[in-house]
Write an enzyme that holds these catalytic residues in place. Structure first.
Site, PDB file in Angstrom:
ATOM      1  N   THR A 412       0.867  -1.152   0.000  1.00  0.00           N
ATOM      2  CA  THR A 412       0.000   0.000   0.000  1.00  0.00           C
ATOM      3  C   THR A 412       0.905   1.204   0.000  1.00  0.00           C
ATOM      4  O   THR A 412       2.061   1.097   0.338  1.00  0.00           O
ATOM      5  CB  THR A 412      -0.887  -0.033   1.262  1.00  0.00           C
ATOM      6  OG1 THR A 412      -1.615  -1.240   1.262  1.00  0.00           O
ATOM      7  CG2 THR A 412      -1.806   1.145   1.349  1.00  0.00           C
ATOM      8  N   ASN A 432      -3.381  -3.863  -2.702  1.00  0.00           N
ATOM      9  CA  ASN A 432      -3.284  -4.943  -1.723  1.00  0.00           C
ATOM     10  C   ASN A 432      -1.888  -5.546  -1.773  1.00  0.00           C
ATOM     11  O   ASN A 432      -0.953  -4.933  -1.274  1.00  0.00           O
ATOM     12  CB  ASN A 432      -4.370  -5.987  -1.889  1.00  0.00           C
ATOM     13  CG  ASN A 432      -4.526  -6.840  -0.626  1.00  0.00           C
ATOM     14  OD1 ASN A 432      -4.197  -6.386   0.467  1.00  0.00           O
ATOM     15  ND2 ASN A 432      -5.015  -8.055  -0.751  1.00  0.00           N
ATOM     16  N   SER A 483     -10.373  -2.859   5.952  1.00  0.00           N
ATOM     17  CA  SER A 483      -8.998  -2.452   5.676  1.00  0.00           C
ATOM     18  C   SER A 483      -8.313  -2.017   6.961  1.00  0.00           C
ATOM     19  O   SER A 483      -8.960  -1.634   7.934  1.00  0.00           O
ATOM     20  CB  SER A 483      -8.983  -1.286   4.681  1.00  0.00           C
ATOM     21  OG  SER A 483      -7.680  -0.756   4.524  1.00  0.00           O
ATOM     22  N   SER A 484      -6.969  -2.058   6.937  1.00  0.00           N
ATOM     23  CA  SER A 484      -6.176  -1.526   8.048  1.00  0.00           C
ATOM     24  C   SER A 484      -5.603  -0.149   7.722  1.00  0.00           C
ATOM     25  O   SER A 484      -4.937   0.462   8.570  1.00  0.00           O
ATOM     26  CB  SER A 484      -5.015  -2.477   8.373  1.00  0.00           C
ATOM     27  OG  SER A 484      -5.487  -3.709   8.844  1.00  0.00           O
ATOM     28  N   GLY A 505       0.023  -3.469   5.491  1.00  0.00           N
ATOM     29  CA  GLY A 505      -0.973  -4.476   5.827  1.00  0.00           C
ATOM     30  C   GLY A 505      -1.453  -4.332   7.258  1.00  0.00           C
ATOM     31  O   GLY A 505      -1.785  -3.235   7.710  1.00  0.00           O
TER      32      GLY A 505
END
Length: 600
Positions: A412, A432, A483-484, A505
């Protein structure tokens, strides 16, 4: 090979002239004749007090600028952002230009075939907005689509298959940001990206290394081979080669000329849908035509007198950063010391509790009820604090999700921007995994994401980052996966003083958390906060992950408390900016090559 490629960039500073009054002040600290651009490192500013801007006590120093600043993971994109600011654009204009440019210069993470989140502070309105342009599941997606006949999750289907591709949101997100909060037109901010794709960029060591790492993934797809390899896949690009992306340039031109319709309708939309379908996926041209970014209210919290604004669901980042900070506010973290065994232990225990709640409660708020107020309440955090022993680690198997108050009725990339008028953005977007699925939509030059792996294929089965999910994050048509990504703004006295975020991630949440703690609790300047050794715990697997550099005595003390300490590769790539009365101060993470913080 890392699984994700995330990127963060921030805007806060501008270059110092030899005649400026601040330069003369700085010369008292250092015998300097020139201050310009520093790459991959930035300096120390304490929010708790007002120390010297540059101090001989610190070994890390930030980039300084007077009018505005950019911090990204890639040099060309940083320079493009500054150029937009110099043209009179604001932070959003610069951020949109960077977002499109990174699709050309950082293909493993920058994208128009993925999605993300942007935090925006509008100085005129004195309001903060959370822009959600996360990918969506195709309308025909269904809950058990990644299970075999025996009910077992099949990793290949959610990661490297047509079924792995979510409907991209980046283009609509960037255009939405520009139309609502920018000042320049789309053609102007996209022109630099189009030029780079059309005329080519030079292959850097970083780009060469990432292409080599993803070679097998990219060569799986006939449509990707002519894009990322020479002579139809027979020859690899080498450092110093010219890398031209004519198909991507054409796709970008269509967007510049037709706006959303240049991507979500017409030839590009058909090429994406056809490529995904040919690879076994379920995406249709209608799925693309129906995509819409959403402007949401940010999740807000407080920490030791500072206001924290971060991304709400379908991001889990904002809620759990605030939840962890709420727990840790019960400790005298500053007095306990930075990265001492005592501090790391309570951080790890708080992280475990938050990630257990993440697995149970978090999902797309348009489909499931997420107890945001409960999870971010100080009272709930205090009840979790009371479960923590400062002497002994609690095994993950003994931890279950808590009971917050009732429901309300590695690739990301991150970038942050601040401008002279007080506007700020913090943006994180992704494909991703590094290079996503590895599949290019035929004839478009557009890499497609594998974001569907962020759904829970089956309750209790970990995704590509080891994160456990439940029914709240189950696959459903039109739903956005959890999502993080945690783009975050920190405020003091109503004004943004810090823009930060990171790739990584499942480690994004804890990486961003530690930047905030390093500045507020430990009085570090932004360069020190960026360079400090990081730790991470996500409940399952039950391990306290640390970076190389934590001293052995501390490790031994943590093990004595029952922590399962495991040293692994570096975590995150923060791109951060601080704004003080003395100007903008920025830092790019030294963990990532080719990053650049600069301003004017």
């Amino acid at each position: 090979m890392t699984k994700t490629s995330t990127h963060h960039f921030s805007f806060t500073a501008l270059s110092i002239t030899a005649n400026s009054h601040i330069f003369k002040r700085l010369k008292r600290f250092f015998n300097l004749s020139l201050f310009a651009v520093i790459s991959s490192v930035s300096a120390n500013i304490s929010f708790a007090q007002t120390p010297a801007i540059y101090s001989s006590e610190s070994i890390f120093h930030p980039v300084w600028a007077e009018h505005g600043m950019v911090a990204t993971q890639e040099e060309l994109a940083s320079k493009i952002g500054v150029d937009i600011l110099k043209q009179g654009g604001n932070a959003v204009d610069a951020g949109v230009a960077i977002g499109f440019a990174l699709a050309v210069t950082l293909p493993r993470a920058g994208n128009i075939g993925g999605g993300g989140f942007m935090m925006i502070y509008d100085a005129k309105k004195k309001r903060t907005y959370a822009l959600d342009y996360r990918e969506m599941a195709p309308s025909k997606a269904y809950k058990d689509m990644y299970l075999d006949k025996d009910g077992n999750a099949v990793e290949e289907l959610s990661r490297f298959h047509g079924l792995a591709v979510g409907v991209p949101g980046t283009v609509d997100g960037l255009i939405t940001a520009l139309e609502n909060y920018g000042t320049l037109d789309l053609k102007t901010v996209m022109a630099p990206a189009i030029k780079l794709a059309d005329q080519g960029i030079t292959v850097t060591p970083d780009l060469y290394t990432s292409l080599q790492s993803a070679k097998e993934r990219l060569q799986k797809w006939d449509s990707s081979i002519p894009v990322f390899f020479k002579n139809n896949g027979q020859v690899d690009y080498q450092i110093g080669d010219k890398f031209v992306q004519k198909d991507l340039a054409h796709s970008l031109k269509l967007i510049a000329e037709k706006g959303r319709d240049g991507f979500y309708k017409g030839e590009t939309a058909k090429a994406i849908a056809d490529s995904v379908t040919a690879a076994g996926g379920l995406m249709s041209v209608d799925d693309l035509a129906n995509y819409k970014a959403i402007i949401r209210d940010p999740v807000m919290g407080s920490y030791r007198g500072y206001r924290i604004a971060s991304m709400p669901p379908p991001s889990s980042g904002g809620i759990h950063i605030i939840q962890i900070l709420n727990i840790l506010e019960n400790y005298r973290i500053g007095e306990m010391g930075h990265n001492t065994a005592e501090t790391i232990h309570v951080m790890a225990e708080a992280m475990k509790l938050a990630y257990a709640d993440r697995a149970e409660y978090l999902g797309d708020p348009d489909f499931v009820e997420v107890p945001m107020k409960g999870l971010t309440s100080k009272d709930y955090a205090h009840s979790l604090y009371e479960q923590i022993s400062q002497e002994k680690a609690r095994p993950a198997k003994e931890i279950k999700h808590g009971q917050p108050m009732p429901y309300e009725s590695d690739q990301t990339t991150h970038f942050s921007v601040m401008d002279k008028d007080g506007n700020a953005i913090s943006n994180t977007y992704t494909l991703n995994f590094s290079y996503g699925t590895g599949m290019v939509a035929t004839g478009t030059g557009i890499l497609l994401n594998n974001e569907m792996d962020d759904f829970s294929a089956k309750p209790g089965v970990p995704n590509g980052y080891g994160l456990i999910g439940g029914d709240a994050n189950a696959v459903q048509g039109g739903k956005r996966p959890l999502s993080s990504m945690s783009p975050t703004l920190v405020f003091k006295n109503g004004k943004p003083i810090l823009a930060t975020g990171s790739p990584g991630g499942s480690r994004i949440i804890t990486t961003t958390l530690q930047i905030i703690m390093n500045v507020i609790d430990h009085g570090m300047n932004i360069a020190e906060a960026t360079n400090a050794v990081r730790i991470h715990h996500q409940w399952l697997p039950d391990e306290l992950r640390i970076e190389k550099g934590l001293n052995q005595d501390t490790i031994n003390l943590l093990k004595a408390k029952g922590q399962n300490v495991v040293e692994k590769e570096a975590m995150g790539s923060t791109q951060s900016i601080m704004h003080t009365d003395s100007g903008f101060f920025g830092a790019s993470d030294p963990r990532t090559p080719s990053a650049l913080t600069t301003g004017y």
